[in-house]
Scaffold this motif. Structure first.
Motif, short mmCIF file in Angstrom:
data_model
loop_
_atom_site.label_atom_id
_atom_site.label_comp_id
_atom_site.label_asym_id
_atom_site.label_seq_id
_atom_site.Cartn_x
_atom_site.Cartn_y
_atom_site.Cartn_z
N LEU A 169 21.25 -14.48 -30.73
CA LEU A 169 20.63 -15.34 -31.45
C LEU A 169 19.40 -15.84 -31.27
O LEU A 169 18.43 -16.48 -31.95
CB LEU A 169 21.43 -16.71 -31.65
CG LEU A 169 22.81 -16.33 -32.33
CD1 LEU A 169 23.76 -17.71 -32.13
CD2 LEU A 169 23.04 -15.83 -33.32
N GLY A 170 18.68 -15.50 -30.08
CA GLY A 170 17.43 -15.88 -29.86
C GLY A 170 17.10 -17.21 -29.50
O GLY A 170 15.93 -17.74 -29.71
N LEU A 171 18.12 -17.89 -28.83
CA LEU A 171 18.06 -19.28 -28.51
C LEU A 171 17.54 -19.59 -27.27
O LEU A 171 17.45 -18.51 -26.73
CB LEU A 171 19.53 -20.00 -28.41
CG LEU A 171 20.11 -19.94 -29.86
CD1 LEU A 171 21.70 -20.63 -29.55
CD2 LEU A 171 19.42 -20.77 -30.80
N SER A 172 16.65 -20.59 -27.17
CA SER A 172 16.03 -20.99 -25.66
C SER A 172 17.20 -20.89 -24.73
O SER A 172 18.27 -21.33 -24.94
CB SER A 172 15.28 -22.18 -25.85
OG SER A 172 16.26 -23.20 -26.22
N PRO A 173 16.91 -20.44 -23.57
CA PRO A 173 17.75 -20.59 -22.33
C PRO A 173 18.17 -21.92 -22.17
O PRO A 173 17.57 -22.92 -22.39
CB PRO A 173 17.01 -20.02 -21.30
CG PRO A 173 16.16 -19.08 -21.64
CD PRO A 173 15.52 -19.84 -23.09
N GLY A 174 19.32 -22.19 -21.69
CA GLY A 174 20.08 -23.61 -21.33
C GLY A 174 21.41 -23.66 -21.85
O GLY A 174 21.80 -23.03 -22.33
N LYS A 175 21.76 -25.19 -21.73
CA LYS A 175 23.23 -25.32 -22.09
C LYS A 175 23.18 -25.83 -23.43
O LYS A 175 22.11 -26.76 -23.67
CB LYS A 175 23.70 -26.36 -21.07
CG LYS A 175 25.30 -26.63 -21.57
CD LYS A 175 25.62 -27.81 -20.35
CE LYS A 175 27.19 -27.99 -20.53
NZ LYS A 175 27.80 -29.04 -19.42
N LYS A 176 23.95 -25.13 -24.25
CA LYS A 176 24.09 -25.39 -25.65
C LYS A 176 25.60 -26.35 -26.01
O LYS A 176 26.39 -25.74 -25.51
CB LYS A 176 23.78 -24.27 -26.66
CG LYS A 176 22.85 -23.59 -26.35
CD LYS A 176 21.58 -24.43 -26.75
CE LYS A 176 20.33 -23.39 -26.24
NZ LYS A 176 19.09 -24.35 -26.41
N TYR A 230 41.26 -34.93 -33.87
CA TYR A 230 41.06 -34.49 -32.60
C TYR A 230 39.60 -33.63 -32.50
O TYR A 230 39.37 -33.16 -33.37
CB TYR A 230 42.00 -33.31 -32.19
CG TYR A 230 41.87 -33.03 -30.72
CD1 TYR A 230 42.35 -33.49 -29.62
CD2 TYR A 230 41.06 -31.97 -30.50
CE1 TYR A 230 42.18 -33.40 -28.34
CE2 TYR A 230 41.02 -31.39 -29.03
CZ TYR A 230 41.59 -32.41 -28.06
OH TYR A 230 41.16 -31.91 -26.57
N THR A 231 38.89 -34.23 -31.38
CA THR A 231 37.56 -33.82 -31.40
C THR A 231 37.49 -33.08 -29.97
O THR A 231 37.87 -33.70 -29.03
CB THR A 231 36.58 -35.04 -31.30
OG1 THR A 231 36.76 -35.55 -32.63
CG2 THR A 231 35.08 -34.54 -31.38
N LEU A 232 36.69 -31.60 -29.95
CA LEU A 232 36.89 -31.01 -28.74
C LEU A 232 35.24 -30.59 -28.41
O LEU A 232 34.75 -29.65 -29.21
CB LEU A 232 37.63 -29.74 -28.73
CG LEU A 232 37.62 -28.82 -27.56
CD1 LEU A 232 38.15 -29.30 -26.36
CD2 LEU A 232 38.16 -27.44 -27.91
N PRO A 233 34.54 -31.37 -27.45
CA PRO A 233 33.06 -30.95 -27.45
C PRO A 233 33.17 -29.98 -26.09
O PRO A 233 33.77 -30.07 -25.18
CB PRO A 233 32.47 -32.16 -26.83
CG PRO A 233 33.68 -32.94 -26.20
CD PRO A 233 34.79 -32.57 -27.00
N VAL A 234 32.36 -28.75 -26.45
CA VAL A 234 32.46 -27.79 -25.29
C VAL A 234 30.94 -27.54 -24.97
O VAL A 234 30.10 -27.69 -25.84
CB VAL A 234 33.06 -26.48 -25.60
CG1 VAL A 234 34.61 -26.95 -25.67
CG2 VAL A 234 32.88 -25.94 -26.80
N GLY A 235 30.57 -26.86 -23.92
CA GLY A 235 29.03 -26.28 -23.66
C GLY A 235 29.19 -24.90 -23.20
O GLY A 235 30.11 -24.49 -22.56
N ILE A 236 28.22 -24.12 -23.94
CA ILE A 236 28.05 -22.83 -23.19
C ILE A 236 26.51 -22.62 -22.78
O ILE A 236 25.64 -23.27 -23.21
CB ILE A 236 28.28 -21.94 -24.70
CG1 ILE A 236 27.09 -22.29 -25.80
CG2 ILE A 236 29.61 -21.85 -25.11
CD1 ILE A 236 27.05 -21.40 -26.81
N MET A 237 26.39 -21.71 -21.99
CA MET A 237 25.17 -21.35 -21.43
C MET A 237 24.25 -20.13 -22.23
O MET A 237 25.26 -19.11 -22.35
CB MET A 237 25.26 -21.20 -19.83
CG MET A 237 25.79 -22.32 -19.15
SD MET A 237 24.46 -23.61 -19.13
CE MET A 237 23.27 -22.70 -18.39
#
Length: 239
Positions: A169-176, A230-237
């Motif tokens: 997707l060409g996103l900037s590096p880091g945690k999303k 229900y709410t599920l927050p997750v993070g991806i690198m």
């Protein structure tokens, strides 16, 4: 030459006799003294003494005052009683009966049955629900079931998420950060799925993963099955 005494002249032989005679005389003198009469000393005539004269006391005579009794008003005069002669006709009051005849039709108002509105319990957040939904395979008490549910959800996301999408997707590096929101209805099905993500493709992928969730045992509030948010927050690198 020893002088011999005449036994008759020895007074010691008569000592008992003398003692008896003395005792008899003493008793006789005592008896005479007791039997001697004595007379009271007489005084001159002092006259008759009246004792009651000094004890008399004059008691004043008081008059009893009777309290005045208020006079009651005479009873009211009875109303004049009218005597009705036998020849005079007296009007009679006719009281109508309330009984209905069998031949007459009785109109009965229709009674409308009002159905009681069933209490509707709105959706309850997962954090405060009394009995959380049960993810397949989870067991234990309420706290254990809640912890197992969260663990199973994160495991399901990590297993089903396509990590290659984020790199293309060409996103900037880091945690999303991706937030998934859905509802587990009264039957245990997952509905109303939504997602928030930094890119539409990530949002679509998150919705796809949630729809792959299995059917669960519905949550309960006050002993009744209810919908659970229900709410599920997750993070991806992103590299």
């Amino acid at each position: 030459m020893e002088i011999k005494k005449n036994p008759k002249s020895n007074l010691e032989n008569y000592s008992k006799l003398f003692m008896q005679i003395g005792l008899v005389l003493a008793l006789f003198i005592t008896y005479v003294a007791i039997e001697k009469k004595t007379f009271d000393r007489q005084f001159g005539d002092l006259g008759d003494v009246v004792m009651n004269a000094d004890l008399e006391e004059e008691i004043p005579i008081t008059e009893r005052i009777e309290p005045e009794i208020p006079k009651m008003p005479p009873p009211p005069t009875p109303e004049k009683i009218e005597i009705v002669e036998d020849e005079k006709e007296v009007e009679e009051t006719i009281i109508e009966t309330t009984e209905t005849d069998e031949t007459e039709a009785v109109e009965v108002e229709e009674i409308e049955e009002v159905e009681e509105a069933e209490e509707v319990i709105e959706d309850v957040p997962f954090t405060i629900i009394e009995d959380v939904p049960v993810f397949p395979g989870c067991k234990g008490n309420k706290a254990q079931l809640k912890a197992c549910f969260n663990k199973k959800m994160k495991k399901h996301f990590n297993r089903k998420f396509n990590s290659d999408i984020a790199g293309d997707l060409g996103l900037s590096p880091g945690k999303k950060r991706i937030i998934m929101l859905f509802r587990i209805d009264e039957t245990g099905n997952v509905v109303d799925v939504r997602a928030k993500a930094p890119h539409p493709r990530l949002q679509k992928e998150a919705i796809r993963i949630v729809k792959l969730l299995p059917k669960m045992k519905p949550g309960r509030q006050r002993g009744r099955p209810v919908g659970v948010k229900y709410t599920l927050p997750v993070g991806i690198m992103v590299e």
